[in-house]
Write an enzyme that holds these catalytic residues in place. Structure first.
Site, PDB file in Angstrom:
ATOM      1  N   VAL A 118       0.839  -1.206   0.000  1.00 18.80           N
ATOM      2  CA  VAL A 118       0.000   0.000   0.000  1.00 18.80           C
ATOM      3  C   VAL A 118       0.878   1.262   0.000  1.00 18.80           C
ATOM      4  CG1 VAL A 118      -1.853   1.229   1.173  1.00 18.80           C
ATOM      5  CG2 VAL A 118      -1.829  -1.267   1.175  1.00 18.80           C
ATOM      6  N   LYS A 169     -13.321  -4.807  10.206  1.00 19.62           N
ATOM      7  CA  LYS A 169     -13.941  -3.799   9.331  1.00 19.62           C
ATOM      8  C   LYS A 169     -15.394  -3.564   9.737  1.00 19.62           C
ATOM      9  CE  LYS A 169     -10.892  -5.337   5.610  1.00 19.62           C
ATOM     10  NZ  LYS A 169     -10.749  -6.341   4.533  1.00 19.62           N
TER      11      LYS A 169
HETATM   12  N1  HSE Z   1      -6.893  -9.370   3.394  1.00 18.20           N
HETATM   13  C1  HSE Z   1      -7.907  -8.422   3.090  1.00 18.20           C
HETATM   14  C2  HSE Z   1      -8.909  -9.091   2.180  1.00 18.20           C
HETATM   15  C3  HSE Z   1      -7.407  -7.215   2.362  1.00 18.20           C
HETATM   16  O1  HSE Z   1      -8.721 -10.225   1.770  1.00 18.20           O
HETATM   17  O2  HSE Z   1      -9.910  -8.460   1.876  1.00 18.20           O
HETATM   18  C4  HSE Z   1      -7.196  -5.998   3.114  1.00 18.20           C
HETATM   19  O3  HSE Z   1      -8.130  -5.711   4.088  1.00 18.20           O
END
Ligand code: HSE
Length: 434
Positions: free
Chosen positions: A14, A205
C-alpha cells in the site's frame, strides 16, 4: 501555498501504491486539494532497497520515530499494520500534533476509542478510508453521503480473500486449501491468513462500519465471528441447488433492543446483487430509512485500489486541516458527546432464517418428530428437502423462517441427542437482504 508534508510508515504494497498514485497524479491532486501533497520522509526496514527504488527525492530512515517526531511532517500515514508498534507510533504522532491516515483496521477496531479520543483532544484528524473495503469509499458514504438517514442495517462482503476462495470453490470445484494458496499468491490475503479465513479481518472492518452506522463506540470484542475454514463444499453445492450462494458476510443491524454485530458464512438468494459479487471483489449494502438500500462495489485490497483511499484521505485532511476541529466530520460520523450506549446483542439473540442439514435413519416418524421438536421451540419450517443417502439413511435439509438463534441452539442440541439422528447438525444462517 506550501505543500502538505507527509511522512510514511512502511513502504510495502500500500505504501508503494500511495507513492505511485501521489507521484503520477500530483497535478490533478493539487488541483483538488488546493496545494501539493508531498511525501517528504519514509520509514522503511530496508533503506538501501527503498533508496534504489525512490532515488534521493525523499528522506529515508529505518526508525519509525524519525517520521512521527519530524517537526516538518504534517500528516503521518501508518501502513505498518498490526497493533504494536503501530498503536504507540500513532499515539506519539498524535501527541506531536500530526494528523493520521491509516489503513489499519485491526488497530482501530481494538483501540479506536483511545486513538480517536487522543486525536480529538489534540485537534487532529484520524482518517481511515483504506481500513474498510480498500478502494470503496464506504466510510465517506456512511459518514457523509448517508448522514440524513437512520441507518437500519449494513451487510457486506468485506474480505476479498474469503470471497475469492468461496467463488473458486463454487465455480471451479477447487478445494479450500488450493483456493487459499491462490489468493495468497495473488496478494489478497493478510500476512496471517487465519485473520482472513476465520473472519477476523472482516470483523475488524464490520466493527468500524457499525460504529459509523449507529454512533456507538468501537466494540470489536463483542462481535460474533465465524470464518469459512470449516465450511463443507457439500453445503456450497446444496445451497446452489436451493437457489443460494454462500458468502462470508459482515452484518450489523439496529434493532429496538440493541445492535447485531456478526461475521459468518451466510446463504444469500442468488438473485441478490450481493450474491453475484465474485472473486476478490468487495461490496457493501447499507440500508437507510430515507434512501432505502444502497450498494457499493469495488476492489477491497491491492496496491492502487487501497492507495486510492489513502490518497483520498490525504486530500481530505489537506482540505480540512485549517478548519475548526469542532466543524470537521467526526471520526465516527457522530459527535463524540452524542454517542449511543445501545448494547451489542449476544449471538443468541440474533433473529434470522436458518439452513439446517442432518443425516437421519430413513424410517417412519422421523420427520414428524423433527417437525414437532422445531415447533415446540417456535421454529417454523419454510421448506425442506429429503434425499436418500444409502445405508437406510437420508439427508434432510430444513430452511426455517425467521427464528431466534438461542432457540435454534436448543433445537440443534435436542436433535443431536435423538437416536435416529446420525450426524451433527450443520447450521448456516440465511440472509435475505430484503
Ligand atoms: N486481506 C484483506 C482481504 C485485504 O482479503 O480483503 C485488506 O483488508
Amino acid at each position: 501555498m506550501n505543500p502538505m508534508k507527509v511522512g510514511l510508515l512502511g513502504l510495502g504494497v500500500v505504501g508503494g501504491g500511495t507513492w505511485n498514485v501521489l507521484s503520477r497524479n500530483a497535478e490533478e491532486i493539487a488541483r483538488r486539494a488546493g496545494r501539493r501533497i508531498d511525501i517528504t520522509r519514509i520509514a522503511v526496514r530496508d533503506v538501501a532497497k527503498a533508496r534504489a527504488r525512490l532515488g534521493d527525492a525523499v528522506a529515508l530512515s529505518d526508525q519509525a520515530t524519525d517520521v512521527v517526531r519530524d517537526p516538518e511532517v504534517d500528516i503521518v500515514v501508518e501502513l505498518i499494520g498490526g497493533i504494536e508498534p503501530a498503536r504507540t507510533l500513532v499515539l506519539e504522532a498524535i501527541s506531536n500534533g500530526k494528523h493520521i491516515v491509516t489503513a489499519n483496521k485491526a488497530l482501530l477496531a481494538k483501540h479506536g476509542n483511545e486513538i480517536f479520543a487522543a486525536a480529538s483532544a489534540q485537534g487532529v484528524m484520524v482518517a481511515f478510508e483504506a481500513a474498510v473495503a480498500g478502494g470503496i469509499p464506504i466510510i465517506k458514504a456512511i459518514r457523509e453521503g448517508l448522514t440524513a438517514n437512520r441507518i437500519q442495517w449494513v451487510a457486506g462482503i468485506i474480505n476479498g480473500t474469503t470471497n475469492y476462495i468461496l467463488s473458486e470453490m463454487r465455480s471451479r470445484g477447487m478445494s479450500f486449501g488450493d483456493a487459499l494458496a491462490e489468493a495468497q499468491r495473488l496478494g489478497y490475503a493478510e500476512a496471517d491468513p487465519t485473520f482472513d479465513v476465520e473472519g477476523v479481518d472482516a470483523a475488524h472492518k464490520l466493527t468500524l462500519l457499525a460504529s459509523m452506522a449507529f454512533g456507538v463506540p468501537v466494540q470489536f470484542s463483542k462481535a460474533h465471528i465465524e470464518g469459512i475454514s470449516s465450511l463443507a463444499s457439500e453445503d456450497i453445492a446444496l445451497a446452489e441447488r436451493l437457489g443460494y450462494r454462500i458468502k462470508l458476510l459482515g452484518i450489523t443491524k439496529q434493532r429496538p433492543d440493541g445492535i447485531e454485530l456478526r461475521v459468518h458464512p451466510a446463504l444469500v438468494p442468488n438473485d441478490r446483487l450481493l450474491a453475484n459479487v465474485e472473486g476478490a471483489m468487495n461490496a457493501v449494502m447499507v440500508s437507510g430509512d430515507a434512501v432505502g438500500p444502497t450498494l457499493y462495489y469495488g476492489q477491497g485490497a491491492g496496491e492502487e485500489p487501497t492507495a486510492s483511499a489513502v490518497v483520498a484521505d490525504l486530500v481530505d485532511v489537506t482540505r480540512l486541516h485549517t478548519a475548526d476541529p469542532g466543524n470537521r466530520v467526526p471520526h465516527l460520523g457522530f459527535q463524540p458527546d452524542a454517542m449511543s450506549d445501545m448494547p451489542i446483542l449476544p449471538i443468541e439473540q440474533v433473529i434470522t432464517s436458518y439452513y439446517l442439514r442432518l443425516s437421519v435413519d430413513d424410517q417412519p416418524g422421523v420427520l414428524a418428530d423433527l417437525a414437532r421438536l422445531l415447533a415446540d421451540l417456535r421454529i417454523s419450517i419454510g421448506s425442506m428437502i429429503q434425499e436418500p443417502s444409502g445405508d437406510a439413511a437420508a439427508d434432510i435439509i430444513f430452511i426455517t423462517h425467521e427464528a431466534r438463534e438461542g432457540d435454534v441452539d436448543q433445537a440443534i442440541a435436542r436433535i443431536e441427542s435423538l437416536a435416529f439422528v446420525r450426524s451433527k447438525v450443520t447450521r448456516l444462517r440465511i440472509e435475505n437482504l430484503a
